[in-house]
Design an enzyme around this catalytic site. Structure first.
Site, PDB file in Angstrom:
ATOM      1  N   LYS A  49      33.269 101.011 116.847  1.00 36.86           N
ATOM      2  CA  LYS A  49      33.075 101.060 118.291  1.00 36.86           C
ATOM      3  C   LYS A  49      32.274 102.277 118.722  1.00 36.86           C
ATOM      4  CE  LYS A  49      37.271  99.029 120.142  1.00 36.86           C
ATOM      5  NZ  LYS A  49      38.552  99.363 120.804  1.00 36.86           N
TER       6      LYS A  49
ATOM      7  N   GLY B  52      32.190  95.296 126.680  1.00 39.56           N
ATOM      8  CA  GLY B  52      32.118  94.485 125.467  1.00 39.56           C
ATOM      9  C   GLY B  52      30.920  94.826 124.580  1.00 39.56           C
TER      10      GLY B  52
ATOM     11  N   LYS C  98      36.607  89.276 130.155  1.00 39.87           N
ATOM     12  CA  LYS C  98      37.726  88.498 130.657  1.00 39.87           C
ATOM     13  C   LYS C  98      37.263  87.346 131.546  1.00 39.87           C
ATOM     14  CE  LYS C  98      39.880  92.971 130.646  1.00 39.87           C
ATOM     15  NZ  LYS C  98      40.068  94.192 131.452  1.00 39.87           N
TER      16      LYS C  98
ATOM     17  N   ARG D 188      39.303 103.219 137.431  1.00 41.72           N
ATOM     18  CA  ARG D 188      38.794 102.586 138.659  1.00 41.72           C
ATOM     19  C   ARG D 188      39.646 101.362 138.957  1.00 41.72           C
ATOM     20  NH1 ARG D 188      37.020  98.069 136.101  1.00 41.72           N
ATOM     21  NH2 ARG D 188      36.104  98.400 134.064  1.00 41.72           N
TER      22      ARG D 188
ATOM     23  N   ARG E  78      37.754  83.868 137.046  1.00 42.21           N
ATOM     24  CA  ARG E  78      36.473  84.457 137.475  1.00 42.21           C
ATOM     25  C   ARG E  78      35.430  83.356 137.543  1.00 42.21           C
ATOM     26  NH1 ARG E  78      35.537  90.330 134.703  1.00 42.21           N
ATOM     27  NH2 ARG E  78      37.723  90.953 134.594  1.00 42.21           N
TER      28      ARG E  78
HETATM   29  P1  ADP Z   1      35.044  97.613 126.421  1.00 43.74           P
HETATM   30  O1  ADP Z   1      35.111  99.024 126.919  1.00 43.74           O
HETATM   31  O2  ADP Z   1      33.668  97.225 125.962  1.00 43.74           O
HETATM   32  O3  ADP Z   1      35.682  96.623 127.340  1.00 43.74           O
HETATM   33  P2  ADP Z   1      37.474  97.701 124.788  1.00 43.74           P
HETATM   34  O4  ADP Z   1      37.743  98.815 123.862  1.00 43.74           O
HETATM   35  O5  ADP Z   1      38.241  97.671 126.068  1.00 43.74           O
HETATM   36  O6  ADP Z   1      35.895  97.613 125.062  1.00 43.74           O
HETATM   37  O7  ADP Z   1      37.721  96.323 124.053  1.00 43.74           O
HETATM   38  C1  ADP Z   1      37.384  95.098 124.656  1.00 43.74           C
HETATM   39  C2  ADP Z   1      37.953  93.939 123.881  1.00 43.74           C
HETATM   40  O8  ADP Z   1      37.510  93.984 122.503  1.00 43.74           O
HETATM   41  C3  ADP Z   1      39.463  93.897 123.776  1.00 43.74           C
HETATM   42  O9  ADP Z   1      40.050  93.302 124.915  1.00 43.74           O
HETATM   43  C4  ADP Z   1      39.646  93.073 122.525  1.00 43.74           C
HETATM   44  O10 ADP Z   1      39.406  91.715 122.809  1.00 43.74           O
HETATM   45  C5  ADP Z   1      38.533  93.544 121.616  1.00 43.74           C
HETATM   46  N1  ADP Z   1      38.983  94.674 120.750  1.00 43.74           N
HETATM   47  C6  ADP Z   1      38.808  95.997 120.981  1.00 43.74           C
HETATM   48  N2  ADP Z   1      39.368  96.750 120.007  1.00 43.74           N
HETATM   49  C7  ADP Z   1      39.911  95.894 119.113  1.00 43.74           C
HETATM   50  C8  ADP Z   1      40.663  96.040 117.869  1.00 43.74           C
HETATM   51  N3  ADP Z   1      40.954  97.232 117.351  1.00 43.74           N
HETATM   52  N4  ADP Z   1      41.076  94.905 117.251  1.00 43.74           N
HETATM   53  C9  ADP Z   1      40.792  93.682 117.781  1.00 43.74           C
HETATM   54  N5  ADP Z   1      40.097  93.473 118.908  1.00 43.74           N
HETATM   55  C10 ADP Z   1      39.658  94.549 119.589  1.00 43.74           C
END
Ligand code: ADP
Length: 450
Positions: A158, A165, A237, A291, A337
């Site tokens: 990440k 996403g 989402k 936010r 949505r």
């Molecule tokens: P963003 O900031 O791009 O929204 P997030 O860290 O909130 O990223 O993660 C978004 C989505 O990605 C999560 O809701 C999940 O579906 C998937 N995800 C993130 N981290 C993991 C993980 N460690 N294992 C499985 N899925 C993950």
């Protein structure tokens, strides 16, 4: 209390803020690009200022133009909505330097949580459970490969600056590591100007559960339970509900308290969301959004509170209007949505709305800036409305959603409404038996969307 606030956003969320302000007797200033002169948020606000050409970068993201609009109109505070400048710490700093109030947390809180590595580190120290992973950033491919072996595949790479996403890549095995690592870095660099990445264990069947928190900036904070936002396409989402069908009252109280205590300790101000993956009864922190979330209405429905009103109150220096004991759950709420997108590939579908009719009746809320004859401009997000229903329990909310979707008319462009009609035929959706991968599989099987 403020007399006048400026809303640095557009679409349904700008309208949402106008509505809360009007009920509080606060005047509103809308800002808009030249493409949005006829937009509903401009029509509904008390005043409006054109701040630039269509592109978001030159209008809704133009800090000087927004500050100038405040000065011209005498607005004292800025509500950022979600997206655009809502999580931009530099913007908050400029707002404060101009003796204006940002309706949201401090620049420092945004900075901490905007960098996912720092956010995770902070949360870990505050006692919030996190996804197992690298200790901070991973600089080289060799280190990434070693971590993959140690943690066991699959893993997710990440971008620390990632969001929406983007900047996330899964490596199912050692062979996939090089491509995933380099792609996540490249996406972080090109989308967010930062190529630092970190690694987490990739959970295979989790739910996305997020906790709504609210702080007064003086060390007091509450939680407003969870939302289950597991039904996602490309990590975005599409269907959200509260309470989460898989979360017990005991689990809610425990994780809620952990989150409220954590944000109280950092003197967090206003609304925030702490996002978790939930698997086998365990919560794993992934990120915090500093936010208001798109899906905040489901929380408002079950707790009977107005989160925007609360944000404005707290930003003006007033106390929160509720304490933890006042917050009890009433019924079940679901949001879908509605995007101007064409199935099966979800291609953006801007255009002119020839007819719009919003559903109504008991327990139905339609947050949308559409109207008959409105032309959806091609420059922005494809979200055109949120349909939110509230019922005494989940089956009643589902039946209401089905009924309300049937009443909704959006003619002239393609929308994601048919997706929801189809999902409401699915046993797993009706029983709440899904995880973050369920929708992707369903779309692949039913629409060939991959
Ligand atoms: P963003 O900031 O791009 O929204 P997030 O860290 O909130 O990223 O993660 C978004 C989505 O990605 C999560 O809701 C999940 O579906 C998937 N995800 C993130 N981290 C993991 C993980 N460690 N294992 C499985 N899925 C993950």
């Amino acid at each position: 209390m403020f007399e006048k606030i400026l809303i640095a956003n557009r679409g349904e969320i700008a309208l949402r803020v106008v509505r809360a302000a009007r009920e509080m007797g606060i005047a509103t200033v809308a800002v808009h690009s030249t493409a949005d002169s006829d937009a509903m948020h401009v029509r509904m606000a008390d005043e409006s200022v054109c701040i630039g050409p269509p592109s978001g970068a030159q209008s809704y993201l133009s800090v000087p133009a927004i500050i100038a609009a405040c000065e011209v109109t005498g607005a004292e505070a800025i509500h950022p909505g979600y997206g655009f400048l809502s999580e931009n710490a530099g913007f908050v700093q400029v707002v404060e330097d101009h003796d204006l109030t940002f309706i949201g947390p401090t620049a420092e809180h945004i900075r901490i949580m905007g960098d996912k590595i720092t956010a995770k580190d902070t949360m870990k120290k505050l006692g919030v459970p996190c996804v197992p992973g690298s200790d901070g950033g991973v600089a080289t491919l060799e280190e990434a490969k070693r971590l993959g072996e140690d943690m066991g595949y699959p893993v997710i790479i990440k971008a620390t600056a990632g969001g929406g996403g983007r900047g996330m890549k899964v490596a199912q095995n050692a062979g996939e590591m090089e491509k995933a690592f380099l792609t996540a870095r490249a996406e972080g660099k090109s989308n967010f100007g930062n190529d630092e990445v970190y690694i987490e264990k990739y959970l295979t069947t989790p739910r996305h559960i997020e906790i709504q928190v609210f702080g007064d900036g003086k060390g007091r904070a509450v939680h407003l339970g969870e939302r289950d936002c597991s039904l996602q396409r490309r990590h975005q989402k599409v269907f959200e509900e509260a309470p989460g069908p898989a979360i017990s009252a005991e689990e809610r109280a425990a994780i809620g308290k952990t989150c409220a205590d954590a944000v109280a300790r950092i003197n967090y101000t206003g609304a925030g969301t702490i996002e978790f993956l939930y698997e086998n009864g365990e919560f794993y922190f992934i990120e915090m959004n500093t936010r208001l979330q798109v899906e905040h209405p489901v929380t408002e429905a079950i707790f009977g509170v107005d989160l925007v009103r609360e944000q404005i109150r707290v930003a003006s220096g007033m106390e929160m209007s509720f304490q933890q004991e006042d917050l009890t759950i009433n019924g079940h709420s679901i949001e879908v949505r509605i995007n101007a997108e064409k199935l099966p590939n979800f291609a953006p579908c801007p255009g002119r709305i020839t007819q719009y009719h919003a559903p109504g009746g008991l327990g139905v809320r339609m947050d949308s800036a559409l109207y008959d004859g409105y032309s959806i401009p091609p420059y922005y997000d494809s979200l055109i409305g949120k349909l939110i229903v509230h019922g005494r329990d989940r089956p009643e909310a589902l039946a209401r959603l089905n009924r309300a979707l049937g009443e909704l008319i959006v003619d002239g462009v393609d929308t994601t409404v048919p997706l929801f009609h189809a999902l409401l035929q699915e046993e797993d959706v009706l029983t709440g038996n899904y995880n973050i991968h369920w929708l992707e599989h369903w779309l692949e099987t039913n629409l060939g969307d991959g």
